[in-house]
Design a protein around this motif. Structure first.
Motif, PDB file in Angstrom:
ATOM      1  N   LEU A 123       0.922  -1.248  -0.091  1.00  0.00           N
ATOM      2  CA  LEU A 123      -0.044  -0.023  -0.070  1.00  0.00           C
ATOM      3  C   LEU A 123       0.943   1.246  -0.046  1.00  0.00           C
ATOM      4  CD1 LEU A 123      -2.894  -0.933   2.563  1.00  0.00           C
ATOM      5  CD2 LEU A 123      -2.981  -0.748  -0.021  1.00  0.00           C
ATOM      6  N   ASP A 124       1.913   1.109   0.728  1.00  0.00           N
ATOM      7  CA  ASP A 124       2.835   2.383   0.781  1.00  0.00           C
ATOM      8  C   ASP A 124       3.492   2.629  -0.746  1.00  0.00           C
ATOM      9  OD1 ASP A 124       2.693   2.913   3.499  1.00  0.00           O
ATOM     10  OD2 ASP A 124       4.257   1.845   4.087  1.00  0.00           O
ATOM     11  N   ASN A 125       3.937   1.415  -1.162  1.00  0.00           N
ATOM     12  CA  ASN A 125       4.293   1.562  -2.643  1.00  0.00           C
ATOM     13  C   ASN A 125       3.605   2.142  -3.567  1.00  0.00           C
ATOM     14  OD1 ASN A 125       7.023   0.806  -1.777  1.00  0.00           O
ATOM     15  ND2 ASN A 125       6.760  -1.267  -2.788  1.00  0.00           N
ATOM     16  N   LEU A 126       2.427   1.694  -3.599  1.00  0.00           N
ATOM     17  CA  LEU A 126       1.270   2.022  -4.573  1.00  0.00           C
ATOM     18  C   LEU A 126       0.537   3.226  -4.495  1.00  0.00           C
ATOM     19  CD1 LEU A 126      -0.382  -1.521  -4.927  1.00  0.00           C
ATOM     20  CD2 LEU A 126       1.263  -0.198  -6.396  1.00  0.00           C
ATOM     21  N   PHE A 127       0.200   3.610  -2.921  1.00  0.00           N
ATOM     22  CA  PHE A 127      -0.441   4.677  -2.506  1.00  0.00           C
ATOM     23  C   PHE A 127       0.274   5.848  -1.581  1.00  0.00           C
ATOM     24  CE2 PHE A 127      -3.584   1.701  -3.919  1.00  0.00           C
ATOM     25  CZ  PHE A 127      -4.049   2.449  -4.920  1.00  0.00           C
ATOM     26  N   THR A 128       0.548   5.301  -0.245  1.00  0.00           N
ATOM     27  CA  THR A 128       0.531   6.272   0.900  1.00  0.00           C
ATOM     28  C   THR A 128       1.818   7.052   0.688  1.00  0.00           C
ATOM     29  OG1 THR A 128       1.079   4.362   2.221  1.00  0.00           O
ATOM     30  CG2 THR A 128      -1.085   5.261   2.168  1.00  0.00           C
ATOM     31  N   GLU A 129       2.852   6.430   0.218  1.00  0.00           N
ATOM     32  CA  GLU A 129       4.461   6.836   0.313  1.00  0.00           C
ATOM     33  C   GLU A 129       4.668   7.341  -1.064  1.00  0.00           C
ATOM     34  OE1 GLU A 129       5.930   7.805   2.784  1.00  0.00           O
ATOM     35  OE2 GLU A 129       4.095   6.916   4.096  1.00  0.00           O
ATOM     36  N   ALA A 130       4.083   6.784  -2.014  1.00  0.00           N
ATOM     37  CA  ALA A 130       4.224   7.023  -3.510  1.00  0.00           C
ATOM     38  C   ALA A 130       4.326   8.654  -4.059  1.00  0.00           C
ATOM     39  CB  ALA A 130       3.694   6.305  -4.356  1.00  0.00           C
TER      40      ALA A 130
END
Length: 196
Positions: free
Chosen positions: A10-17
């Motif tokens: 989820l980080d890689n795709l949305f929250t940290e991207a």
């Protein structure tokens, strides 16, 4: 489809991207581009119409041809990106429907209405651009989508005599995290959503 992806995904795709505007000097291979498309093409479109077409510009000669169509604010980040994708849509996407949607005569839905065909192609190629961004992120690459360019110039330069029309551009590479702008706010659920 019964399991949620883990928090790291989820980080890689949305929250940290993040949207990137500066790039490290790392090459993106043709094999990586093929892998990106192999993932993105699996996501849904209306009646599996798949109108998105993708021109991956990765050579200095290709970038020189693209340069006159770019807005001044998009010049540096685009010319320095390892790859710039022109996401386009095929005005005659429906000719592939007998292959892509073989269980019905979907082609006739669009040959009878130019307006419906154009609306469907533009909407679904925009969806496919988003899928391409997610595929890049899933494979460890960064993106910088943009619409600051002259579509007529791009179409004349790259798609003359073809049935493709440009929609948007996406820079792809390994982003320079030290040059990312602070994250901008997003709308809260109650500001952007309604429940019935």
């Amino acid at each position: 489809m019964s399991e949620a992806v883990n928090l790291s995904a989820l980080d890689n795709l949305f929250t940290e991207a993040r949207t990137h505007n500066a790039w490290l000097e790392r090459r993106v291979s043709d094999e990586q581009l093929q892998e990106i498309y192999a993932l993105a093409r699996m996501a849904p479109t209306s009646a599996n119409c798949s109108p998105g077409r993708f021109l991956f510009i990765r050579t200095p000669e290709g970038k020189a041809r693209l340069k006159p169509a770019l807005s001044s604010g998009n010049l540096e980040k685009t010319l320095s990106a390892p790859v710039t994708v022109v996401v386009a849509w095929d005005t005659q996407f429906y000719d592939k429907l007998p292959e892509l949607f073989p269980h019905g005569d979907a082609r006739s839905w669009f040959t009878s209405s130019t307006a419906l065909a154009e609306e469907t192609a533009f909407r679904n190629s925009s969806l496919q651009a988003a899928y391409l961004i997610m595929a890049c992120r899933a494979l460890g690459l960064d993106c910088g989508p943009m619409s600051g360019f002259d579509r007529d110039k791009v179409d004349a330069e790259f798609f003359a005599g073809m049935t493709w029309k440009s929609n948007l551009l996406i820079n792809i590479g390994y982003g320079d995290a030290s040059r990312v702008y602070p994250r901008l706010p997003r709308l809260a659920f109650n500001d952007a959503c309604a429940l019935l």
